[in-house]
Write an enzyme that holds these catalytic residues in place. Structure first.
Site, mmCIF file in Angstrom:
data_model
loop_
_atom_site.group_PDB
_atom_site.id
_atom_site.type_symbol
_atom_site.label_atom_id
_atom_site.label_comp_id
_atom_site.label_asym_id
_atom_site.label_seq_id
_atom_site.Cartn_x
_atom_site.Cartn_y
_atom_site.Cartn_z
ATOM 1 N N LYS A 15 0.815 -1.213 0.000
ATOM 2 C CA LYS A 15 0.000 0.000 0.000
ATOM 3 C C LYS A 15 0.857 1.276 0.000
ATOM 4 O O LYS A 15 0.561 2.232 -0.717
ATOM 5 C CB LYS A 15 -0.852 -0.079 1.273
ATOM 6 C CG LYS A 15 -1.835 0.988 1.525
ATOM 7 C CD LYS A 15 -2.797 0.556 2.632
ATOM 8 C CE LYS A 15 -2.103 0.187 3.944
ATOM 9 N NZ LYS A 15 -1.958 1.281 4.892
ATOM 10 N N ARG A 90 -9.081 3.879 11.086
ATOM 11 C CA ARG A 90 -8.589 2.569 11.513
ATOM 12 C C ARG A 90 -9.670 1.774 12.203
ATOM 13 O O ARG A 90 -9.537 0.573 12.383
ATOM 14 C CB ARG A 90 -7.456 2.787 12.505
ATOM 15 C CG ARG A 90 -6.140 2.375 11.926
ATOM 16 C CD ARG A 90 -5.087 2.411 12.962
ATOM 17 N NE ARG A 90 -4.243 1.238 12.847
ATOM 18 C CZ ARG A 90 -3.162 1.068 13.563
ATOM 19 N NH1 ARG A 90 -2.819 1.966 14.461
ATOM 20 N NH2 ARG A 90 -2.444 0.001 13.388
ATOM 21 N N ARG A 129 12.862 -9.037 4.911
ATOM 22 C CA ARG A 129 13.548 -7.749 4.767
ATOM 23 C C ARG A 129 14.839 -7.718 5.579
ATOM 24 O O ARG A 129 14.872 -8.195 6.709
ATOM 25 C CB ARG A 129 12.662 -6.612 5.288
ATOM 26 C CG ARG A 129 11.477 -6.304 4.429
ATOM 27 C CD ARG A 129 10.694 -5.205 5.116
ATOM 28 N NE ARG A 129 9.418 -4.947 4.470
ATOM 29 C CZ ARG A 129 8.412 -4.287 5.054
ATOM 30 N NH1 ARG A 129 8.551 -3.822 6.288
ATOM 31 N NH2 ARG A 129 7.289 -4.088 4.404
ATOM 32 N N ARG A 162 15.136 -5.689 11.054
ATOM 33 C CA ARG A 162 14.561 -4.752 12.020
ATOM 34 C C ARG A 162 13.700 -5.513 13.021
ATOM 35 O O ARG A 162 13.041 -6.497 12.660
ATOM 36 C CB ARG A 162 13.688 -3.714 11.316
ATOM 37 C CG ARG A 162 14.460 -2.705 10.516
ATOM 38 C CD ARG A 162 13.659 -1.407 10.395
ATOM 39 N NE ARG A 162 14.450 -0.372 9.760
ATOM 40 C CZ ARG A 162 14.481 -0.145 8.440
ATOM 41 N NH1 ARG A 162 13.743 -0.887 7.648
ATOM 42 N NH2 ARG A 162 15.233 0.815 7.949
ATOM 43 N N ARG A 173 0.678 -7.826 14.429
ATOM 44 C CA ARG A 173 0.119 -6.699 13.663
ATOM 45 C C ARG A 173 -1.024 -7.162 12.767
ATOM 46 O O ARG A 173 -2.032 -6.475 12.608
ATOM 47 C CB ARG A 173 1.210 -6.028 12.822
ATOM 48 C CG ARG A 173 2.164 -5.196 13.671
ATOM 49 C CD ARG A 173 3.299 -4.657 12.836
ATOM 50 N NE ARG A 173 2.858 -3.686 11.841
ATOM 51 C CZ ARG A 173 3.577 -3.326 10.790
ATOM 52 N NH1 ARG A 173 4.753 -3.873 10.572
ATOM 53 N NH2 ARG A 173 3.112 -2.437 9.933
#
Ligand SMILES: [Zn+2]
Length: 216
Positions: A15, A90, A129, A162, A173
């Site tokens: 997104k 949200r 990542r 990270r 999440r």
């Protein structure tokens, strides 16, 4: 052309990348609550202090705080010029308040772009990542690997993951997203404003599809 837009989608759906390209292509302001929060915190306002406390505790910033920011940031000029909201609304209460606010200003939302993406792909994208802390270059263990494993191509430093990119954090999440935010998909579908984009096809395909929707 569509000018008042909401972006919906789970973390890792691509997104953010699509939003950046739409912003350039259509000259729409890309507004995220993260950005609103950082500005308030930097300015040392009361709202900023409350937001800092909520974020540090890992709590959802309360609706009334977010809605206070919405009223401040969605200026008449912005409603006229056009915007893309990202990370807001949200919750269902926030979505209803936004609709009411826009209706009062006679500037209703025109389209809600929803980037869908299967969860296993999201987890693969995010947990793969790696970043070089020395020069900031980003990698992905499968999609964009460095020439020698674990080393930055540019400066030779060790690559790290990270803390937010671990499986555990990503799953938390996603669970939060499913519970709190995903009901907005039905809310906007029922309002006839939802357009789904397939985030699994990659950001280039999603951008092209989104651009067609906004141009129509
Ligand atoms: Zn580097």
């Amino acid at each position: 052309m569509k000018r008042r837009i909401v972006l919906l989608g789970p973390p890792g759906s691509g997104k953010g990348t699509v939003a950046q390209r739409l912003e350039k292509e259509f000259h729409l302001d890309h507004l995220s609550t993260g950005q609103w929060f950082r500005k308030e915190i930097a300015a040392g306002t009361e709202l900023g202090k409350q937001v800092t406390a909520d974020v540090e505790r890992g709590d959802l910033v309360p609706d009334e705080v977010v809605l206070g920011l919405m009223e401040r940031w969605l200026s008449p000029q912005l409603l006229e010029r056009g915007f893309m909201l990202d990370g807001f609304p949200r919750t269902r209460a926030q979505a209803e308040a936004l609709d009411k606010f826009c209706a009062e200003k006679k500037a209703p939302l025109e389209v809600v772009l929803y980037m869908s993406c299967p969860e296993d792909l999201i987890i693969e994208r995010i947990t793969g990542r790696r970043v070089c802390l020395s020069c900031g270059k980003n990698y992905h263990v499968r999609a964009l690997p460095p020439h020698s494993p674990g080393r930055c191509d540019l400066c030779g430093s060790a690559l790290v993951q990270r803390p937010d990119d671990t499986v555990e954090v990503v799953k938390n999440r996603l669970e939060f997203y499913r519970k709190i935010t995903e009901p907005l998909v039905d809310y906007y579908r029922n309002a006839g404003k939802l357009v789904s984009l397939n985030g699994a096809l990659g950001s280039e395909a999603a951008f092209k599809a989104a651009a067609q929707v906004l141009a129509s």
